[in-house]
Write an enzyme that holds these catalytic residues in place. Sequence first.
Site, PDB file in Angstrom:
ATOM      1  N   ARG A 133      36.032  29.128  54.765  1.00 18.84           N
ATOM      2  CA  ARG A 133      37.401  29.745  55.247  1.00 18.84           C
ATOM      3  C   ARG A 133      37.219  31.326  55.044  1.00 18.84           C
ATOM      4  NH1 ARG A 133      37.605  27.051  50.496  1.00 18.84           N
ATOM      5  NH2 ARG A 133      39.448  27.413  48.834  1.00 18.84           N
ATOM      6  N   CYS A 167      57.574  43.733  49.066  1.00 21.12           N
ATOM      7  CA  CYS A 167      58.000  43.237  47.931  1.00 21.12           C
ATOM      8  C   CYS A 167      57.305  44.028  46.643  1.00 21.12           C
ATOM      9  CB  CYS A 167      57.380  41.907  48.144  1.00 21.12           C
ATOM     10  SG  CYS A 167      57.394  41.076  49.269  1.00 21.12           S
ATOM     11  N   ASP A 215      49.822  38.573  39.890  1.00 17.98           N
ATOM     12  CA  ASP A 215      48.682  39.258  39.908  1.00 17.98           C
ATOM     13  C   ASP A 215      48.756  40.641  39.066  1.00 17.98           C
ATOM     14  OD1 ASP A 215      46.872  37.411  41.301  1.00 17.98           O
ATOM     15  OD2 ASP A 215      48.039  38.066  43.340  1.00 17.98           O
ATOM     16  N   LYS A 259      40.772  31.197  42.859  1.00 24.77           N
ATOM     17  CA  LYS A 259      42.053  30.711  42.168  1.00 24.77           C
ATOM     18  C   LYS A 259      41.776  29.671  41.157  1.00 24.77           C
ATOM     19  CE  LYS A 259      44.663  31.548  46.265  1.00 24.77           C
ATOM     20  NZ  LYS A 259      43.566  31.852  47.186  1.00 24.77           N
TER      21      LYS A 259
HETATM   22  C1  LIG Z   1      43.522  32.406  48.201  1.00 26.82           C
HETATM   23  C2  LIG Z   1      42.312  32.809  49.315  1.00 26.82           C
HETATM   24  C3  LIG Z   1      42.184  31.922  50.065  1.00 26.82           C
HETATM   25  C4  LIG Z   1      42.684  30.398  50.359  1.00 26.82           C
HETATM   26  O1  LIG Z   1      42.447  29.765  49.388  1.00 26.82           O
HETATM   27  P1  LIG Z   1      43.157  28.250  49.666  1.00 26.82           P
HETATM   28  O2  LIG Z   1      42.911  27.697  48.227  1.00 26.82           O
HETATM   29  O3  LIG Z   1      42.331  27.423  50.520  1.00 26.82           O
HETATM   30  O4  LIG Z   1      44.554  28.300  49.927  1.00 26.82           O
HETATM   31  C5  LIG Z   1      40.871  32.175  51.029  1.00 26.82           C
HETATM   32  N1  LIG Z   1      40.238  33.107  50.784  1.00 26.82           N
HETATM   33  C6  LIG Z   1      40.551  34.195  50.067  1.00 26.82           C
HETATM   34  C7  LIG Z   1      39.640  35.558  49.885  1.00 26.82           C
HETATM   35  C8  LIG Z   1      41.537  33.968  49.017  1.00 26.82           C
HETATM   36  O5  LIG Z   1      42.099  34.771  48.182  1.00 26.82           O
HETATM   37  S1  SF4 Z   2      53.728  40.186  49.394  1.00 26.99           S
HETATM   38 FE1  SF4 Z   2      52.944  42.207  50.293  1.00 26.99          FE
HETATM   39  S2  SF4 Z   2      51.983  41.586  52.146  1.00 26.99           S
HETATM   40 FE2  SF4 Z   2      53.412  39.658  51.270  1.00 26.99          FE
HETATM   41  S3  SF4 Z   2      55.400  40.307  52.406  1.00 26.99           S
HETATM   42 FE3  SF4 Z   2      55.479  41.060  50.501  1.00 26.99          FE
HETATM   43  S4  SF4 Z   2      54.833  43.254  50.765  1.00 26.99           S
HETATM   44 FE4  SF4 Z   2      53.944  42.217  52.609  1.00 26.99          FE
END
Ligand SMILES: *Cc1c(COP(=O)(O)O)cnc(C)c1O
Ligand code: SF4
Length: 332
Positions: free
Chosen positions: A80, A93, A257, A301
């Site tokens: 992905r 935000c 984060d 993650k």
């Molecule tokens: C979080 C993230 C995803 C999506 O991760 P899922 O666990 O599939 O939701 C894909 N690419 C990046 C770079 C991410 O940080």
């Molecule tokens: S977390 Fe960041 S990218 Fe997501 S809606 Fe809020 S300001 Fe926009």
Amino acid sequence: MRPQTAKAGPSLEDVAARYAVAITPAMAALIDPGDPNDPIAAQFTPDVRELDALPHERADPIGDDAHAAASCLVHRYPDRVLLKLVNVCPVYCRFCFRRETVGQPTAVSAAVLEDALRYIRADANIWEVILTGGDPFMVSPRRAAHLTQELAAIDHVKIVRWHTRVPVVAPERTTAEFAQALRAEGVTTYVVLHANHPRELTPHARTAIARIIDAGIPMLSQSVLLRGVNDDAETLESLMRTFVELRIKPYYLHHGDLAPGTSHFRTTIERGQALVQTLHDAASGLCQPHYVIDSPGGHGKAPLAPPSARRTQDGWLLRGRDGAWRRYEDPQ
Ligand SMILES: *Cc1c(COP(=O)(O)O)cnc(C)c1O
Ligand code: SF4
């Protein structure tokens, strides 16, 4: 406007000069001006504490740059990619993990997008394209439809996933036309909604959500664990139950984060673990998100939920919903 008058030192103008600031009428209307700890205000109102960047905080807290494949693509996992479609959001935000890049009015050009599509077409391992930003729901229905069709035409791309806050913060943008634009023959669309407090799910937001789901698109949620916003058991449970009631399956609860100037929003991991344990013991399995942290440096993650099974010298222990640990013999 200079609310902290008299005191010399950093002002809200300094915050606004450093980070993008915006709130929508829908969110402004939710704020209780009489409540100094209002959980909606806390998410969108700039605060001088944002200028206190700590040494361990990072401009790129989840290591996107380390995995940038094209200028708007992040390719961290083989199956992905993240495609950052726009840099703007309807709100900003105060805890945003992309706060160093959002808000710059640099649109992703047609040429950059074409580069990204070429990259995706060329790699048959890419099964899923995750649209992010900024907020990708900021594009017009025409652009959304065009992109969906381009992705649907790629044989190996089966899933298109949009991550957005728009249905909550600017629900009027999620029209039936926009929902239709997200669908195409040959690809399955998911929408992941970012919301952090049950009060965000207003009647207008619920209508916008229903438009998406009634168009045949399943929805998931993501929330950020935020001190003073949702870091209490009652609020968190109410948020998750509300998602489920609206046909949204809770997906992620993100530990804050290490974005610069956001330490006043972060809880400890122990606090987060206690909260998800309480949620697990109290609410339906439908209400359980994955509690995760993005490892700094771009290593993905990591799940943070405390384990409910433990291996000891003489066999397994399983934790019951009453909190007691009981022995389990693993039959061989
Ligand atoms: C979080 C993230 C995803 C999506 O991760 P899922 O666990 O599939 O939701 C894909 N690419 C990046 C770079 C991410 O940080
Ligand atoms: S977390 Fe960041 S990218 Fe997501 S809606 Fe809020 S300001 Fe926009």
